[in-house]
Design a protein around this motif. Structure first.
Motif, PDB file in Angstrom:
ATOM      1  N   PRO A   1      38.300  13.619  10.432  1.00 60.15           N
ATOM      2  CA  PRO A   1      38.352  13.647  11.897  1.00 60.15           C
ATOM      3  C   PRO A   1      38.325  15.067  12.437  1.00 60.15           C
ATOM      4  O   PRO A   1      38.429  16.045  11.675  1.00 60.15           O
ATOM      5  CB  PRO A   1      39.693  12.967  12.210  1.00 60.15           C
ATOM      6  N   THR A   2      38.193  15.200  13.729  1.00 56.67           N
ATOM      7  CA  THR A   2      38.233  16.512  14.371  1.00 56.67           C
ATOM      8  C   THR A   2      39.562  17.181  14.080  1.00 56.67           C
ATOM      9  O   THR A   2      40.628  16.595  14.268  1.00 56.67           O
ATOM     10  CB  THR A   2      38.051  16.365  15.897  1.00 56.67           C
ATOM     11  N   THR A   3      39.505  18.413  13.583  1.00 53.16           N
ATOM     12  CA  THR A   3      40.727  19.112  13.197  1.00 53.16           C
ATOM     13  C   THR A   3      41.405  19.803  14.368  1.00 53.16           C
ATOM     14  O   THR A   3      42.553  20.200  14.268  1.00 53.16           O
ATOM     15  CB  THR A   3      40.426  20.168  12.116  1.00 53.16           C
ATOM     16  N   GLY A   4      40.685  19.991  15.462  1.00 56.65           N
ATOM     17  CA  GLY A   4      41.292  20.615  16.632  1.00 56.65           C
ATOM     18  C   GLY A   4      41.388  22.110  16.557  1.00 56.65           C
ATOM     19  O   GLY A   4      42.138  22.731  17.290  1.00 56.65           O
ATOM     20  N   ASN A   5      40.610  22.716  15.646  1.00 55.87           N
ATOM     21  CA  ASN A   5      40.663  24.182  15.543  1.00 55.87           C
ATOM     22  C   ASN A   5      39.285  24.744  15.231  1.00 55.87           C
ATOM     23  O   ASN A   5      39.079  25.420  14.233  1.00 55.87           O
ATOM     24  CB  ASN A   5      41.665  24.607  14.475  1.00 55.87           C
TER      25      ASN A   5
ATOM     26  N   VAL B   1      52.852  22.571  23.867  1.00 56.17           N
ATOM     27  CA  VAL B   1      52.795  23.088  25.238  1.00 56.17           C
ATOM     28  C   VAL B   1      53.381  22.056  26.192  1.00 56.17           C
ATOM     29  O   VAL B   1      53.026  20.872  26.142  1.00 56.17           O
ATOM     30  CB  VAL B   1      51.344  23.415  25.636  1.00 56.17           C
ATOM     31  N   ILE B   2      54.278  22.497  27.063  1.00 55.54           N
ATOM     32  CA  ILE B   2      54.839  21.661  28.118  1.00 55.54           C
ATOM     33  C   ILE B   2      54.052  21.937  29.396  1.00 55.54           C
ATOM     34  O   ILE B   2      54.081  23.065  29.908  1.00 55.54           O
ATOM     35  CB  ILE B   2      56.333  21.954  28.334  1.00 55.54           C
TER      36      ILE B   2
ATOM     37  N   ASP C   1      45.410  18.403  21.365  1.00 59.50           N
ATOM     38  CA  ASP C   1      45.429  18.804  22.768  1.00 59.50           C
ATOM     39  C   ASP C   1      46.833  19.095  23.270  1.00 59.50           C
ATOM     40  O   ASP C   1      47.002  19.670  24.344  1.00 59.50           O
ATOM     41  CB  ASP C   1      44.751  17.756  23.652  1.00 59.50           C
ATOM     42  N   GLU C   2      47.862  18.734  22.497  1.00 64.55           N
ATOM     43  CA  GLU C   2      49.237  19.060  22.879  1.00 64.55           C
ATOM     44  C   GLU C   2      49.574  20.509  22.569  1.00 64.55           C
ATOM     45  O   GLU C   2      50.640  20.991  22.955  1.00 64.55           O
ATOM     46  CB  GLU C   2      50.227  18.146  22.158  1.00 64.55           C
ATOM     47  N   MET C   3      48.680  21.211  21.860  1.00 63.46           N
ATOM     48  CA  MET C   3      48.930  22.603  21.494  1.00 63.46           C
ATOM     49  C   MET C   3      47.883  23.535  22.078  1.00 63.46           C
ATOM     50  O   MET C   3      47.754  24.670  21.638  1.00 63.46           O
ATOM     51  CB  MET C   3      48.977  22.729  19.969  1.00 63.46           C
TER      52      MET C   3
END
Length: 416
Positions: free
Chosen positions: A9-13, A301-302, A332-334
């Protein structure tokens, strides 16, 4: 039935490969839709991979411990005897060759994996020695007993090394291998051996980012104390209130995040991203904070932290910490943080130099409160690293002073 390729899957980096931690299946196993077939470590989280199709596992493309590129094929699921496409040159199976590719005529595809292995040429069935097939428990046992798995011949399906093989190797005298030369261990100048830990996964990404951050920015760090008496006293009262009411606990770290978020709303020059095309200043605070998971350093990230009340911000922080330590933070939370807080107070550290999480222009480091003597005021060390390309020292000093004031007035600040 048409073979289905299950991909990384997409690793997000930005295309960073994932590390294959564990296979939950072997070639020849039957799987159903949604079954978890593998566990990957990406730069930001541990990810379970499930299969979108039911059938038989025809091919495994990587061995445990391998790096698998984003969107590359991990395994193939289909019908017994079905042909599968050739694997890429640098990919190799971890538990034997493709069932479809090795199936022989006259009903050979109906034979068990062990029978098929015995009837096929060894070079086609055995994984290359550089990509050993070994069960996770066997790998751990080998590490505990200091057994060189490169010298073990696996007795499991398709040559897979199992616990019994490790135990046997632990009691047998070592034998040289003509086909698998053992790499020489790293040695110091004194000639003592050392272990080599691969730089990959989350560690690799962290190293690359820190190096790029220090190489590509003009980082300066300012330090000062804030009085910690009000912070500690307020945290103690909140702890008592939580015990009395059953409400969720709000701790020191939550108060620090709250103070930073409220202060940053008044300092858009510091709540910004730098690029040579221009400095982007934000009127909202997407607050990142460092979480040590024991495996990697993650920064959830908040969103819109400046508009959250103390209780809501603490709830968001606790939920993000739980997901981070469980390896379930979504990429996407980071992403998209405008400012970061790194708190090492719990580790007993007083002063340190935080490294910018680019393209952010500021990061706040927080140390442990301490007293010069028992009756002395509590001192809270603060370190602000900023990118001098984006803001000047006077603006950074003003931000740090305001953060210190917000911490010293935290109980009053929380009322608004």
């Amino acid at each position: 039935m048409m073979a289905t390729e299950v991909k990384v899957p997409t690793t997000g980096n930005a295309g960073e490969p994932a590390v294959l931690l564990e296979w939950n299946v072997a070639v020849g196993d039957t799987v159903s839709i949604g079954d978890v077939v593998a566990v990957l470590e990406t730069a930001k989280a541990t990810v379970e991979v499930d299969t979108p199709a039911a059938g038989v596992v025809l091919d495994l493309r990587y061995a445990e411990g391998d790096e698998a590129p984003e969107h590359d094929v991990l395994l193939v699921v289909g019908a017994v005897g079905e042909a599968v496409s050739a694997r890429t040159p640098d990919a190799a199976p971890s538990a034997g060759a493709s069932v479809g590719a090795s199936a022989a005529p006259d009903g050979a595809s109906d034979r068990s994996p062990a029978t098929a292995r015995a009837a096929s040429p060894a070079p086609e069935q055995s994984p290359p020695r550089g990509r050993l097939s070994i069960s996770p428990r066997a790998r751990r046992l080998a590490a505990e007993r200091d057994v060189d798995i490169a010298l073990i011949e696996g007795s499991g399906p398709f040559g897979r090394i199992v616990i019994a093989d490790v135990e046997a190797a632990d009691t047998a005298p070592p034998t040289p291998s003509a086909t698998a030369p053992v790499p020489a261990p790293a040695t110091s100048r004194a000639g003592r051996e050392g272990s080599v830990v691969p730089v990959r996964g989350a560690r690799k990404v962290t190293a690359q980012r820190m190096h790029a951050s220090l190489q590509g920015t003009a980082q300066v760090t300012l330090t000062r104390y804030a009085s910690g008496d009000a912070l500690l006293a307020y945290a103690a009262r909140l702890k008592e209130a939580a015990a009395l009411t059953g409400a969720a606990r709000i701790g020191v770290n939550d108060l620090l995040l709250f103070a930073a978020a409220r202060t940053l709303a008044r300092h858009p020059a510091a709540n910004s991203w730098f690029s040579w095309d221009g400095i982007t200043r934000f009127d909202h605070v997407d607050l990142g904070f460092a979480v040590d998971t024991g495996q990697a350093l993650l920064v959830p990230v908040i969103r819109d932290a400046q508009s959250l009340g103390l209780g809501a911000l603490a709830e968001a922080a606790h939920a993000a910490i739980d997901r981070a330590r469980a390896g379930r933070l979504a990429p996407d939370e980071m992403e998209g943080g405008t400012f970061t807080v790194s708190n090492l107070g719990g580790a007993g550290i007083h002063w340190f130099t935080p490294v910018l999480n680019t393209p952010q222009t500021c990061i706040l480091g927080v140390g442990a409160t301490h007293r010069a003597f028992p009756e002395a005021p509590a001192q809270l060390p603060l370190s602000l690293t900023f990118d001098h390309r984006a803001i000047d020292g006077s603006a950074a000093a003003a931000l740090l002073a305001d953060i210190a004031s917000s911490i010293e007035l935290i109980d009053t600040l929380a009322a608004y």
